[in-house]
Design a protein around this motif. Structure first.
Motif, PDB file in Angstrom:
ATOM      1  N   ALA A  14      40.391 145.267  67.176  1.00  0.00           N
ATOM      2  CA  ALA A  14      41.487 144.631  68.884  1.00  0.00           C
ATOM      3  C   ALA A  14      40.900 143.244  68.742  1.00  0.00           C
ATOM      4  CB  ALA A  14      41.761 145.484  70.150  1.00  0.00           C
ATOM      5  N   VAL A  15      39.477 143.354  68.387  1.00  0.00           N
ATOM      6  CA  VAL A  15      39.294 141.356  68.327  1.00  0.00           C
ATOM      7  C   VAL A  15      38.828 141.051  67.126  1.00  0.00           C
ATOM      8  CG1 VAL A  15      36.467 143.028  67.345  1.00  0.00           C
ATOM      9  CG2 VAL A  15      36.313 140.902  68.480  1.00  0.00           C
ATOM     10  N   LYS A  16      39.759 141.313  66.357  1.00  0.00           N
ATOM     11  CA  LYS A  16      39.847 140.725  64.572  1.00  0.00           C
ATOM     12  C   LYS A  16      41.824 139.902  65.403  1.00  0.00           C
ATOM     13  CE  LYS A  16      41.207 141.061  60.106  1.00  0.00           C
ATOM     14  NZ  LYS A  16      42.419 140.056  59.945  1.00  0.00           N
ATOM     15  N   GLU A  17      42.295 141.027  66.437  1.00  0.00           N
ATOM     16  CA  GLU A  17      43.427 140.296  66.368  1.00  0.00           C
ATOM     17  C   GLU A  17      42.877 139.397  67.079  1.00  0.00           C
ATOM     18  OE1 GLU A  17      45.282 143.645  67.909  1.00  0.00           O
ATOM     19  OE2 GLU A  17      45.857 144.548  65.424  1.00  0.00           O
ATOM     20  N   ILE A  18      42.080 139.327  68.353  1.00  0.00           N
ATOM     21  CA  ILE A  18      42.364 138.676  69.479  1.00  0.00           C
ATOM     22  C   ILE A  18      41.560 137.054  68.651  1.00  0.00           C
ATOM     23  CG2 ILE A  18      40.864 137.472  71.331  1.00  0.00           C
ATOM     24  CD1 ILE A  18      40.383 140.337  72.270  1.00  0.00           C
ATOM     25  N   LYS A  19      41.033 136.720  68.141  1.00  0.00           N
ATOM     26  CA  LYS A  19      40.153 135.300  66.731  1.00  0.00           C
ATOM     27  C   LYS A  19      41.673 135.255  66.519  1.00  0.00           C
ATOM     28  CE  LYS A  19      36.701 133.747  66.346  1.00  0.00           C
ATOM     29  NZ  LYS A  19      36.776 133.077  67.475  1.00  0.00           N
ATOM     30  N   GLU A  20      42.284 135.718  65.528  1.00  0.00           N
ATOM     31  CA  GLU A  20      43.498 135.697  64.821  1.00  0.00           C
ATOM     32  C   GLU A  20      44.146 134.871  65.799  1.00  0.00           C
ATOM     33  OE1 GLU A  20      44.776 138.803  62.811  1.00  0.00           O
ATOM     34  OE2 GLU A  20      43.404 138.859  61.384  1.00  0.00           O
ATOM     35  N   LYS A  21      44.097 134.839  67.368  1.00  0.00           N
ATOM     36  CA  LYS A  21      45.488 134.635  67.883  1.00  0.00           C
ATOM     37  C   LYS A  21      44.891 133.349  68.349  1.00  0.00           C
ATOM     38  CE  LYS A  21      47.258 138.322  69.653  1.00  0.00           C
ATOM     39  NZ  LYS A  21      47.222 139.784  70.788  1.00  0.00           N
ATOM     40  N   GLY A  22      43.928 132.165  68.027  1.00  0.00           N
ATOM     41  CA  GLY A  22      42.901 131.567  68.824  1.00  0.00           C
ATOM     42  C   GLY A  22      42.037 131.560  69.771  1.00  0.00           C
ATOM     43  N   ILE A  23      41.967 132.999  70.297  1.00  0.00           N
ATOM     44  CA  ILE A  23      41.290 133.023  71.574  1.00  0.00           C
ATOM     45  C   ILE A  23      39.801 133.000  71.399  1.00  0.00           C
ATOM     46  CG2 ILE A  23      40.978 134.737  73.444  1.00  0.00           C
ATOM     47  CD1 ILE A  23      43.417 135.550  72.804  1.00  0.00           C
ATOM     48  N   PRO A  24      38.955 132.399  72.237  1.00  0.00           N
ATOM     49  CA  PRO A  24      37.624 132.195  71.822  1.00  0.00           C
ATOM     50  C   PRO A  24      36.437 133.826  72.402  1.00  0.00           C
ATOM     51  CG  PRO A  24      38.032 130.600  73.092  1.00  0.00           C
ATOM     52  CD  PRO A  24      39.054 131.553  72.888  1.00  0.00           C
ATOM     53  N   VAL A  25      35.458 134.623  71.259  1.00  0.00           N
ATOM     54  CA  VAL A  25      34.976 135.459  72.316  1.00  0.00           C
ATOM     55  C   VAL A  25      33.260 134.744  72.083  1.00  0.00           C
ATOM     56  CG1 VAL A  25      34.403 137.964  70.913  1.00  0.00           C
ATOM     57  CG2 VAL A  25      36.455 136.484  70.432  1.00  0.00           C
ATOM     58  N   VAL A  26      33.265 135.410  73.253  1.00  0.00           N
ATOM     59  CA  VAL A  26      31.654 135.298  73.846  1.00  0.00           C
ATOM     60  C   VAL A  26      31.354 137.200  73.782  1.00  0.00           C
ATOM     61  CG1 VAL A  26      29.869 134.691  75.247  1.00  0.00           C
ATOM     62  CG2 VAL A  26      32.605 133.395  75.340  1.00  0.00           C
ATOM     63  N   GLY A  27      29.978 137.043  73.123  1.00  0.00           N
ATOM     64  CA  GLY A  27      29.128 138.347  73.219  1.00  0.00           C
ATOM     65  C   GLY A  27      28.241 138.285  73.969  1.00  0.00           C
ATOM     66  N   TYR A  28      27.836 139.327  74.158  1.00  0.00           N
ATOM     67  CA  TYR A  28      26.411 139.125  75.146  1.00  0.00           C
ATOM     68  C   TYR A  28      26.344 140.414  75.602  1.00  0.00           C
ATOM     69  CZ  TYR A  28      29.651 142.011  78.192  1.00  0.00           C
ATOM     70  OH  TYR A  28      30.376 142.414  78.774  1.00  0.00           O
ATOM     71  N   TYR A  29      24.885 140.838  75.959  1.00  0.00           N
ATOM     72  CA  TYR A  29      24.347 142.736  75.957  1.00  0.00           C
ATOM     73  C   TYR A  29      23.187 143.032  77.100  1.00  0.00           C
ATOM     74  CZ  TYR A  29      23.230 140.945  70.745  1.00  0.00           C
ATOM     75  OH  TYR A  29      23.331 141.448  69.362  1.00  0.00           O
ATOM     76  N   CYS A  30      23.863 141.792  78.239  1.00  0.00           N
ATOM     77  CA  CYS A  30      23.193 142.282  79.706  1.00  0.00           C
ATOM     78  C   CYS A  30      23.493 141.949  80.526  1.00  0.00           C
ATOM     79  CB  CYS A  30      21.798 140.961  80.003  1.00  0.00           C
ATOM     80  SG  CYS A  30      20.906 142.111  80.987  1.00  0.00           S
TER      81      CYS A  30
END
Length: 384
Positions: free
Chosen positions: A24-40
């Motif tokens: 799903a995260v790959k598909e999100i990126k292919e749509k041009g939607i930014p992804v913000v990763g976090y840990y906390c």
């Protein structure tokens, strides 16, 4: 209301959600939607949402990549930090790989130095988290939220208005309330389900990217379980255990398994993936929504805070509300803040709440499962 008939399948679907989200995260990126990763848990996800990005928790709960991490990091470092870095370094975490930016926070010295190394091969942004919940700390944290908001605006070329933040707050509050209502089913005695199934839902729902669907799914599941409970679908009476301490997930779910394989039931999780991250709502009607956001997140009762009265307040309230017979605190090796704070938690549980307490120190291997079962079994036997 349509009753969900096959609850075990539902629980397993939540357990598989993290793996399903890899695609799903790959598909999100292919749509041009930014992804913000976090840990906390301290990361204010509302800012990423208001920027039109998808926030995602990053991989950090397996020993799979610890060997690779130890090429750069000390062997006697917290396994959560080594796992986080190892997944990043080896690119075995799709969430990390597809993140446009990884947001770190100054919760502990080990993490801070890890982020330095991580910054050599990934865009990393650090939020300066105060280690005290004071007026000065709140002022600093509000400034950090504003600084991060401005950074996201420039990075993604968007305008993050107060109204966009407020809309994100409203959605997250709905998710928090639905989650609290869901794990609140365990206040019933006997418990309606096992803690391991409860945890599958709590953990799995955090990897659902269509966030607007989460409240409805949790509400339907809650209603179904409670309806079945009315008709006698429940566990037999068992010692009721609250689990607190370091974050649980992946291999450390062995602690939940040890409790329930030996005759107990984990009725409450005070950890980051449980009540700690969901207990407080943001004041969505506040005139200053940034201030409200800062207040909500800074007041999370993590052991990095000194002093840490909010953890004791939540812990005490949960012990009472969930009719807890004993508290199990799970700490990770070399997690200094939680390990030091065990003395405070032990005293609070045994002297103020007057119930038994056990501390389990572990890591991300399965080598201690036998010893873990022996200790937990003896603890549960004492409660009967």
């Amino acid at each position: 209301m349509e009753i969900i008939k096959n609850l075990p399948e539902v629980f397993e679907s939540f357990a598989e959600q993290r793996r399903n989200s890899f695609l799903a995260v790959k598909e999100i990126k292919e749509k041009g939607i930014p992804v913000v990763g976090y840990y906390c848990t301290y990361f204010p996800t509302e800012l990423a949402m208001a920027a039109g990005a998808v926030p995602v928790g990053l991989c950090s709960t397996s020993d799979e990549t610890i060997g690779a991490a130890e090429e750069d990091l000390p062997r006697n470092l917290c396994p959560l930090i080594k796992s986080s870095y190892g997944f990043a370094k080896t690119e075995k975490c799709p969430f990390f790989y597809f993140s446009d930016i990884v947001v770190g926070e100054t919760t502990c010295d080990g993490k801070k130095k890890m982020y330095e190394l991580m910054g050599e091969f990934k865009r990393v942004y650090i939020m300066e988290l105060p280690n005290s919940q004071t007026e000065r700390g709140l002022k600093l944290w509000k400034e950090e939220i504003i600084r991060f908001r401005d950074y996201l605006q420039e990075l993604f070329g968007v305008e993050i208005t107060d109204e966009k933040i407020r809309e994100a707050v409203k959605l997250n509050n709905r998710i928090r309330k639905a989650t609290k209502d869901f794990y609140g089913i365990m206040k019933n005695d006997p418990a309606p389900i096992y803690g391991r199934d409860l945890y599958k839902v709590l953990y799995g729902s955090s990897f659902k990217f269509e966030r607007t669907k989460i409240p409805g799914e949790l509400e339907a599941l809650t209603e179904s379980i409670l309806e079945k409970y009315k008709h006698g679908d429940m566990l037999t009476s068992k010692p009721r255990i609250l689990i607190t301490g370091c974050p649980i997930g992946g291999v450390t779910e062995k602690v939940i398994q040890a409790v329930e394989d030996n005759g107990g039931v984990a009725v409450a999780f005070e950890n980051c993936s449980g009540a700690k991250s969901m207990d407080r709502l943001v004041d969505e009607f506040a005139d200053d929504i940034i201030q409200a956001l800062a207040e909500r997140y800074l007041n999370i009762g993590c052991s990095v805070m000194t002093p840490n009265p909010n953890r004791l307040e939540l812990l005490g309230r949960m012990i009472d509300e969930y009719k807890v017979d004993g508290v199990l605190e799970m700490t990770l090796q070399a997690c200094h803040t939680y390990n030091v704070e065990t003395a405070t938690i032990r005293k609070f549980v045994t002297e103020e709440k007057k119930i038994p307490y056990i501390n389990i120190e572990t890591d991300y291997s399965r080598q201690d499962v036998g010893q873990l079962n022996t200790r937990v079994a003896a603890f549960l036997e004492m409660l009967e």
